[in-house]
Structures are given as structure tokens and as C-alpha cells.
Scaffold this active site. Sequence first.
Site, mmCIF file in Angstrom:
data_model
loop_
_atom_site.group_PDB
_atom_site.id
_atom_site.type_symbol
_atom_site.label_atom_id
_atom_site.label_comp_id
_atom_site.label_asym_id
_atom_site.label_seq_id
_atom_site.Cartn_x
_atom_site.Cartn_y
_atom_site.Cartn_z
ATOM 1 N N GLY A 39 17.967 15.744 -31.408
ATOM 2 C CA GLY A 39 17.570 17.137 -31.498
ATOM 3 C C GLY A 39 17.901 17.893 -30.238
ATOM 4 O O GLY A 39 18.152 17.295 -29.193
ATOM 5 N N PRO A 40 17.901 19.221 -30.334
ATOM 6 C CA PRO A 40 18.238 20.042 -29.171
ATOM 7 C C PRO A 40 17.215 19.883 -28.046
ATOM 8 O O PRO A 40 16.122 19.373 -28.277
ATOM 9 C CB PRO A 40 18.221 21.469 -29.723
ATOM 10 C CG PRO A 40 17.580 21.406 -31.059
ATOM 11 C CD PRO A 40 17.636 20.012 -31.535
ATOM 12 N N PRO A 41 17.576 20.271 -26.840
ATOM 13 C CA PRO A 41 16.679 20.105 -25.704
ATOM 14 C C PRO A 41 15.367 20.882 -25.892
ATOM 15 O O PRO A 41 15.349 21.932 -26.513
ATOM 16 C CB PRO A 41 17.454 20.692 -24.521
ATOM 17 C CG PRO A 41 18.808 20.982 -24.990
ATOM 18 C CD PRO A 41 18.850 20.891 -26.468
ATOM 19 N N GLY B 5 10.721 18.411 -27.792
ATOM 20 C CA GLY B 5 9.584 17.494 -27.727
ATOM 21 C C GLY B 5 9.923 16.037 -27.944
ATOM 22 O O GLY B 5 9.062 15.255 -28.327
ATOM 23 N N HIS C 26 25.089 34.551 -45.989
ATOM 24 C CA HIS C 26 26.123 33.564 -45.678
ATOM 25 C C HIS C 26 25.593 32.140 -45.910
ATOM 26 O O HIS C 26 26.212 31.340 -46.619
ATOM 27 C CB HIS C 26 26.565 33.755 -44.221
ATOM 28 C CG HIS C 26 27.640 32.830 -43.764
ATOM 29 N ND1 HIS C 26 28.940 33.229 -43.562
ATOM 30 C CD2 HIS C 26 27.613 31.514 -43.457
ATOM 31 C CE1 HIS C 26 29.663 32.210 -43.167
ATOM 32 N NE2 HIS C 26 28.888 31.147 -43.087
ATOM 33 N N GLU C 27 24.437 31.856 -45.345
ATOM 34 C CA GLU C 27 23.908 30.489 -45.443
ATOM 35 C C GLU C 27 23.462 30.158 -46.868
ATOM 36 O O GLU C 27 23.635 29.030 -47.329
ATOM 37 C CB GLU C 27 22.761 30.275 -44.450
ATOM 38 C CG GLU C 27 23.141 30.446 -42.972
ATOM 39 C CD GLU C 27 24.370 29.659 -42.554
ATOM 40 O OE1 GLU C 27 24.679 28.626 -43.185
ATOM 41 O OE2 GLU C 27 25.043 30.093 -41.603
ATOM 42 N N ASP D 89 34.016 27.853 -40.471
ATOM 43 C CA ASP D 89 34.163 27.350 -41.844
ATOM 44 C C ASP D 89 35.633 27.326 -42.242
ATOM 45 O O ASP D 89 36.119 26.360 -42.820
ATOM 46 C CB ASP D 89 33.435 28.276 -42.834
ATOM 47 C CG ASP D 89 31.939 28.312 -42.571
ATOM 48 O OD1 ASP D 89 31.432 27.351 -41.978
ATOM 49 O OD2 ASP D 89 31.303 29.302 -42.976
ATOM 50 N N HIS E 88 26.435 28.999 -48.819
ATOM 51 C CA HIS E 88 26.724 27.564 -48.647
ATOM 52 C C HIS E 88 25.722 26.735 -49.449
ATOM 53 O O HIS E 88 26.088 25.814 -50.177
ATOM 54 C CB HIS E 88 26.551 27.149 -47.179
ATOM 55 C CG HIS E 88 27.636 27.633 -46.249
ATOM 56 N ND1 HIS E 88 28.966 27.418 -46.473
ATOM 57 C CD2 HIS E 88 27.571 28.294 -45.061
ATOM 58 C CE1 HIS E 88 29.672 27.933 -45.478
ATOM 59 N NE2 HIS E 88 28.847 28.476 -44.608
HETATM 60 P P1 ADP Z 1 12.914 17.160 -24.954
HETATM 61 O O1 ADP Z 1 12.674 15.781 -24.444
HETATM 62 O O2 ADP Z 1 13.139 17.212 -26.434
HETATM 63 O O3 ADP Z 1 13.956 17.902 -24.220
HETATM 64 P P2 ADP Z 1 10.288 17.550 -23.942
HETATM 65 O O4 ADP Z 1 9.524 16.553 -24.702
HETATM 66 O O5 ADP Z 1 10.685 17.170 -22.565
HETATM 67 O O6 ADP Z 1 11.573 17.990 -24.745
HETATM 68 O O7 ADP Z 1 9.461 18.920 -23.927
HETATM 69 C C1 ADP Z 1 9.133 19.578 -22.737
HETATM 70 C C2 ADP Z 1 7.757 20.189 -22.830
HETATM 71 O O8 ADP Z 1 7.729 21.215 -23.813
HETATM 72 C C3 ADP Z 1 6.705 19.214 -23.265
HETATM 73 O O9 ADP Z 1 6.165 18.534 -22.166
HETATM 74 C C4 ADP Z 1 5.666 20.102 -23.929
HETATM 75 O O10 ADP Z 1 4.821 20.706 -22.993
HETATM 76 C C5 ADP Z 1 6.520 21.184 -24.544
HETATM 77 N N1 ADP Z 1 6.832 20.878 -25.947
HETATM 78 C C6 ADP Z 1 8.065 20.681 -26.459
HETATM 79 N N2 ADP Z 1 8.017 20.428 -27.784
HETATM 80 C C7 ADP Z 1 6.706 20.437 -28.121
HETATM 81 C C8 ADP Z 1 6.004 20.235 -29.346
HETATM 82 N N3 ADP Z 1 6.653 19.965 -30.481
HETATM 83 N N4 ADP Z 1 4.657 20.323 -29.324
HETATM 84 C C9 ADP Z 1 4.001 20.598 -28.189
HETATM 85 N N5 ADP Z 1 4.598 20.795 -27.009
HETATM 86 C C10 ADP Z 1 5.943 20.732 -26.945
HETATM 87 ZN ZN ZN Z 2 29.280 29.174 -42.679
#
Ligand code: ADP
Ligand code: ZN
Length: 619
Positions: free
Chosen positions: A199-201, A204, A420-421, A502, A424
Site C-alpha cells: 500500500g501507499p506510504p 498504517g 471515466h472510472e 489507457d 472501465h
Molecule cells: P506506513 O508504514 O504505511 O507508511 P505508518 O504505519 O508508519 O504508515 O503510519 C504513520 C502514522 O500515521 C501512524 O503511526 C499513525 O499515527 C498514523 N496512521 C496511519 N494509518 C493509520 C490508520 N489506519 N489508523 C490510525 N492511524 C494511522
Molecule cells: Zn482510465
Amino acid sequence: MGAVTALWMMLQTVLASPALAQNSSPARNNTLTYTELLERIESGQVSKIEIDPVRSVAEVYLEDQPRNTQPKEVTLFTGDRNPELVEAARQNNVDLGVRPSASSGAIAWFVTHALLAFLIIVGLLMILRRSSNASGQAMNFGKSKARFQMEAKTGVMFDDVAGIEEAKEELQEVVTFLKKPEKFTAIGAKIPKGVLLVGPPGTGKTLLAKAIAGEAGVPFFSISGSEFVEMFVGVGASRVRDLFKKAKENAPCIVFIDEIDAVGRQRGAGIGGGNDEREQTLNQLLTEMDGFEGNTGIIIIAATNRPDVLDSALLRPGRFDRQVMVDLPSYKGRLGILQVHARNKKLDQDVSLEAIARRTPGFSGAELANMLNEAAILTARRRKDAVTMLEIDDAIDRVTTGMTLAPLMDSKKKRLIAYHEVGHALLMTLLKNSDPLNKVTIIPRSGGVGGFAQQTFNEEMIDSGLYTRSWLLDRITIALGGRAAEQEVFGDAEITVGAGNDIRVVADMAREMVTRYGMSDLGPFALESGNNEVFLGRDWMARSEYSEEVAVKVDQQVRAIATRCYAEARRIIREHRGLVDKLVDILLEQETIEGEQFRKIVAEHTPLPERQLATPAVS
Ligand code: ADP
Ligand code: ZN
Ligand code: MG
């Protein structure tokens, strides 16, 4: 260099340290607190302030103070430049000046300088020690410094993670593996070794891994993929060995590998061969994963936002065979995350978390947490006792301007993306050879992605590579569905560049059908060698494999395929225009429609093809 810097910092600390220079501590009743000072400035009681940077105090002269009495002293914050004070003084026309500390007496001067001399000597000794150490270190690098962290108790629970319910549910099982392995081993089930969080940064992933350890009450070992990769060949591999050795001693436990793509990239790819060090590290990792039985109580959790670049060996059964998507939260998820992070903050009654969640599409969990924290800081700065909607608004602005993706609030653009979506997604659902829709979303992503429709692919077919001609044709039709919907709904003039990607996919796929798989009127000739390996000049070489004349025919065939598929896509969308409008309305409101719900809505209007009725076999 490092030691010299450290030395310099020590010197500065001495210079700035108020404790050393405090030769004459003023009588207690002659001091004010910082807050009292601000209040007095605002009520106009202060005539003059002199700041003594050496001692970090402000000497304050009050309006009603008798002549020839000592000024009041206020201890300032070091490091910070006390902006409120400067601001308040300016607004209330208070005379503000800086005065070098003349009052610190001779003793203080002596003490300070003696200490300086002492520190310089100590610092020099440290530099000498360090360089002699360094030569010794070269002999056993990699062994000595374990770069992984261990937390005996993470203190994070599933309750602290919100908005990613699916992922949580899947991982609940892992907690059971750790807590009650007998339950599974008794009936001969092998406990999985690895889970890959994708998943994206900021969504969580790290938090989730910690929560698993927290819930199971086991230690948490963590290391980042980028830390494996060092300059010397062999260091990374030795770190992996160390890590697993420690983990085995502490089983049951969780081993968390962040940014696994840094080590786990496809081996042997790239110009000029692979990176030896990285490959060795990866090989060691694979060996370690194979080396312990699934029942030793070690579960490896890895995180990445680039699953596409991972070496296929990592994803094989017995390694990271479980993959869990951790996506950006939808409206409901954002609300949940806000609730978690609002728990320890004082919010005013007028703050509506629902409203905030609605205003923050595209925010990750980390961004939401960060935003609430910004709001709390602003509140403290403004000396209020609870966060109000004003601070929230300011904090959202602050966070968004710093973000790569602008959340969609502009409704016209949002509508266009939704059509658009849905284009698809509808084709994925109505074409009979298509894999089922997993979900369609208009939550924007970084890299200019406004939304997407995603399928649940049949992994067996992907692995075997046995795509049928009709499957490929349906893929092309689906890829053209976005543009087809735009054109049907908004007309020729309004189609956007959003379909650029696309269109490229279509061109590539159609060309491959013609030139590699022999699936056109040209007959079953492979005109290109099916070599996927990236090496210098692949395209350039491939092109010269057939004559000009054939190239023209290939182009004609490619165009014929694309045109036919596009016409089909437009026809389906035209015939279901009412349904398309309805789906767009729902998508605009929900931001994400899961495949199940999507199929249900479609089924109310038109029968689904047989294949779509079966529940998808893979998650
Ligand atoms: P990742 O590892 O996916 O990059 P992190 O787990 O390091 O993200 O998230 C950084 C901070 O953001 C966490 O410590 C928390 O405080 C907050 N956070 C991110 N996602 C969530 C979530 N789904 N629920 C609660 N807090 C979250
Ligand atoms: Zn498209
Ligand atoms: Mg992380």
C-alpha cells in the site's frame, strides 16, 4: 568530521547553557513566568524589555516600577526564538532590546573558559580513540552493529488502527497463529511464514504490524530494507543472519521488514547486471525464510508500495504467500482514523469529525494524524483550550499545500473522473471474459491518478500466461471504457488527456497480439521474440526483425483491433446510459464502490454474464 561537529555542538551548548552563567540567582519574587509576561505586555504594563541571550532571560521593566529597582526576570525558551514575545512587544510598542550579559561575574567567566578548555581536550581524545577504533572495525563490519530494532512490547493494539478493516480482519488470523499455534498444528495445518503488506506510504502498514505484535503480546523486530543494502558486499547478508538468529531466540515474535523492495527487487534485471550486494542479501533472506519450519512461531511481515518490482521468488508459496492490501482510506475509514487520533485531544463542541472526513479525500492515515496534530499545535500557540474548526481548517490547508496530490473538491473534474472510472468498471462487469471488478474509486493518488477501477485477477491464468484471445480483446475494450464513457457523456470536445495511459496500454496489448501471439489476420507468425528481460536496446533490435511492408500491415491490424474494441465499448455504455448515470451518482457520494455492491446494482438493470456470478476465487 563527525567528532569535530560533535565537539562544536558541545561548545555551543556550554555557551548557551543558562545554568552555568547564573551567578546571581534573583530573588524569587522578582521573577515572572513567560505567560505572565505576555499578559502584562498585552495589558500595557511593560515599558521596556532587555533580552540577555547568554542567560536566556528577559529583564522586564514595568510601567509602574519605582526608579532604581531591579527589573523583573523572565526565563526564556532556549532554541526557539520566542516569536510570541517579539510579536507581542511589537504590537504593544514595548521597547525591546538585546543586551550582552555584563552582569555575569568573573567567576562565571573563569568557570566557562576552564570548561571549554577541558571539553576541547576531551574532544580531541575522543577523535583519536575513534580513528583507532575505525581500523579495528573494518575487520568485523556487519557483525558488530545490529541495525535492527527490537521492541519487547509495542503497546499498539488493533483499536489504534482504523479505516483498513479488511486488512485488519485478514491479519486477525495471524494473531491467532502466534497465540494459539496448537490450534492449527494439531490438524496438520502449516502456519504461513510471511505476510506482505502492500500500500501507499502512510496508510498504517508499520502500525498494523506493530498492532499484530501488540495483540499477540510478542516481541517486534524491525529493520528497513534500505538498511540492508550497504556498501560492502556481504554486510546485508550478515545482517539478515543476525536478525533471524535473534528472532529465533525470541520466538514467538514478529519480524518486520519495511521497504522490502529496496532488497527484494527482481534479480538480474537492469542494465549491466544486478547489484551483487543486493542479490546476496536477498538470497540470504530467501534462505532464512526457507530455513525455519512454519511452526517455530516467527512470522515475517514485510511492507512495500512497489509490489510490481519484487522478485518473484519472494512471492512463492512458503515465503510471502499472503498479500494484504492496505489502501488509502475512504470516507468511513477517514472518520475512523480521525476518531482514533482525536481520543487524546481536546476538541471543541463545534468540531465535526464527519465534516473533516468529508473534506479530506485522498488523505492517508499519517496525513490525517499529522493534520490533527498541527491543529493541536496551532491551538496551543493561539492559547485556546480546545481545538476549534478554525484550527482544523488552517491545519488542512497547511497539510494539503505540502502534499503531492490535491484532494478532489472541484466537482466538474470529479464528475468527469467518475464517468471515466465507471466506464472501465461497467465493462469489467458486463464483458463475459473479463475478470471481476474488485473496486472502483475516485480517491486520487499521487502521480496524477484521479481514480481507478481494479479487477480481481485470476492468478492461475496470470501465472501460467495462458491468456485467451477473447480475454485479451476484452482487456482492450475495458481499457478503452474510460475514454468511451467520456465521449458518450461529454462529447468529442470534452474528452481529456486522462485516458493517455489507457490508450498506451491498448496500443501495447494490440501490438503484442499481432506480433507475438499471432492472433490477427496476419496469421500465427511470431514477429518478435518473446524476451521480457530488460536489456539495452530491446525495442531497437526487435523492430528490425521484419520488413517495412510487414510493419505497415501490423499497424493496420493493430488499428483494426483498437477500433473494433472502442466501438464495442461505446455501444455498451450507450445502451446502459441510465445505469451509468446512477453508478456515477453513487460513486460521487461514496468515493469507492466495492465489486460486490457494484455487481448488485448492475444486476438490477441487466443480467450479468455467467462468469461474473461466481464468487471470485482469489482475494
Ligand atoms: P506506513 O508504514 O504505511 O507508511 P505508518 O504505519 O508508519 O504508515 O503510519 C504513520 C502514522 O500515521 C501512524 O503511526 C499513525 O499515527 C498514523 N496512521 C496511519 N494509518 C493509520 C490508520 N489506519 N489508523 C490510525 N492511524 C494511522
Ligand atoms: Zn482510465
Ligand atoms: Mg512504514
